[in-house]
Enzyme design. Structure first.
Site, PDB file in Angstrom:
ATOM      1  N   GLY A 197       1.099  -1.108   0.154  1.00  0.00           N
ATOM      2  CA  GLY A 197       0.217   0.253   0.067  1.00  0.00           C
ATOM      3  C   GLY A 197       0.582   1.455  -0.133  1.00  0.00           C
TER       4      GLY A 197
ATOM      5  N   LEU B 225       1.293   4.422   2.293  1.00  0.00           N
ATOM      6  CA  LEU B 225       1.850   3.734   3.349  1.00  0.00           C
ATOM      7  C   LEU B 225       3.638   2.393   3.206  1.00  0.00           C
ATOM      8  CD1 LEU B 225       2.837   5.252   6.156  1.00  0.00           C
ATOM      9  CD2 LEU B 225       1.084   3.593   6.995  1.00  0.00           C
TER      10      LEU B 225
ATOM     11  N   ASP C 224       1.395  -9.152   1.968  1.00  0.00           N
ATOM     12  CA  ASP C 224       0.027  -8.524   1.143  1.00  0.00           C
ATOM     13  C   ASP C 224      -0.151  -9.840   0.773  1.00  0.00           C
ATOM     14  OD1 ASP C 224      -1.919  -6.567  -0.003  1.00  0.00           O
ATOM     15  OD2 ASP C 224      -0.218  -4.722   0.555  1.00  0.00           O
TER      16      ASP C 224
ATOM     17  N   TYR D  96     -15.482   4.065   7.426  1.00  0.00           N
ATOM     18  CA  TYR D  96     -14.333   3.320   8.271  1.00  0.00           C
ATOM     19  C   TYR D  96     -13.406   4.070   9.773  1.00  0.00           C
ATOM     20  CZ  TYR D  96      -9.378   4.667   7.214  1.00  0.00           C
ATOM     21  OH  TYR D  96      -7.634   4.949   7.309  1.00  0.00           O
TER      22      TYR D  96
ATOM     23  N   LYS E 179     -11.721   2.648  12.628  1.00  0.00           N
ATOM     24  CA  LYS E 179     -10.873   3.632  13.122  1.00  0.00           C
ATOM     25  C   LYS E 179     -11.046   3.618  14.180  1.00  0.00           C
ATOM     26  CE  LYS E 179      -8.309   3.526   9.758  1.00  0.00           C
ATOM     27  NZ  LYS E 179      -7.098   2.308  10.036  1.00  0.00           N
TER      28      LYS E 179
END
Ligand code: AKB
Length: 318
Positions: free
Chosen positions: A11, A13, A34, A141, A145
């Protein structure tokens, strides 16, 4: 030496964090994983296929490589999560719980997990949103989180798992591509500007959001993970801030180097997500506890990206 495992390493980051951790600890000590094929940035070291919902596989990799630290980055971002609620919840929550529980069972040294400014909803303070502002997210999302932060805190308090976390703003880099976020426009805009194309922006021109240049995000992550445990006073997730800008501001910054750059505005469903988030973030606890300080602002980031992105494209196609 105990080794490091990164989930979601392909990804945006993950790719840059893997590179930097390999620079610090050596390629053989940092295992990228991944469900996608390794990209150019992470192809120079060990890689394992890993679906984070497959707990036996997580355990197998921990044993195979003597893993002591996990950076658990695999997640579905805000815009994609709204389109597939149950898949986003499953990956974001079950993935985290499996990593936390495995870390507890295997007595791992440390775990990193990324949270986001998405934990804040429309009733949080908009400007310089404090660490403890109201967290009533209106996105899947954001809900995942916020719940994840509480799980991290729970595993720390109840089982002593040394899990640390940052509430990232939108992350902007030129070496890797974002996928499915509301802040992704601020990466795509540079690609279009350098190619001489008109940029079609999915947010309104005045929508300001907290953002950060990728090298600052990587530095913050590593600094947090290297800090002595007694310096970490927040076990949900730390606010961190780089700078804030709107599409209009980034356009002006790009035009200072590419005057002919053109943008047009066609806001879509992501506008509502952006409007529910803070404009800017107060990150005082991160500064006090472990010395956080960003290096980049909008203009220095723009200059670096416009200089380096074409060089990176050449490397990718070489
Ligand atoms: C997203 O836009 O979903 C992410 C974030 C702010 O967490 N970049």
């Amino acid at each position: 030496m105990q080794n490091i495992l990164i989930t979601g390493a392909c990804g945006q980051l993950g790719s840059e964090l893997t590179t930097e951790l390999r620079n610090i600890y050596g390629s053989d000590h940092v295992i990228a994983s991944d469900i996608s094929e390794p990209n150019l940035l992470i192809a120079d070291g060990p890689f394992e296929y890993l679906d984070v919902l497959d707990r036996p596989r997580i355990e197998e990799i921990i044993e195979k490589y003597n893993i002591g630290i996990i950076y658990h980055l695999a997640a579905v971002l805000s815009a994609t999560a709204e389109k597939n609620i149950s898949q986003a919840w499953k990956l974001n929550m079950d993935g985290l719980l499996k990593v936390l529980d495995t870390s507890k069972e295997k007595k791992l040294d440390r775990v990193f997990w990324p949270s986001s400014i998405a934990v804040f909803g429309p009733d949080a303070k908009k400007e310089r949103t404090p660490q403890s502002s109201a967290c009533n997210p209106t996105t899947v999302y954001g809900i995942s989180k916020l719940a994840g932060e509480q799980w991290c805190s729970y595993f720390y308090r109840k089982f002593g798992v040394d899990v640390r976390s940052l509430r990232y703003p939108g992350l902007i880099g030129y070496k890797s591509h974002p996928g499915g976020g509301t802040t992704d426009y601020a990466v795509d805009i540079y690609h279009k500007a350098i190619k001489g194309e008109v940029f079609d922006c999915f947010l309104k021109k005045d929508t300001a959001l907290p953002m950060m240049y990728m090298s600052d995000a990587v530095k913050a992550t590593i600094n947090l993970m290297q800090a002595p445990a007694e310096r970490i006073t927040i076990r949900t997730s730390y606010n961190i801030s780089g700078f804030s800008f709107s599409p209009k501001d980034i356009t002006a910054s790009i035009r200072s180097m590419i005057p002919e750059f053109e943008i047009q505005y066609n806001p879509d469903h992501r506008q509502a997500i952006a409007e529910s988030w803070p404009h800017s973030i107060d990150d005082s606890p991160a500064r006090t506890d472990w010395g956080w300080k960003p290096e980049y602002n909008l203009q220095s980031m723009t200059e670096e990206i416009i200089k380096n992105l074409p060089v990176f494209w050449n490397m990718e196609t070489a």
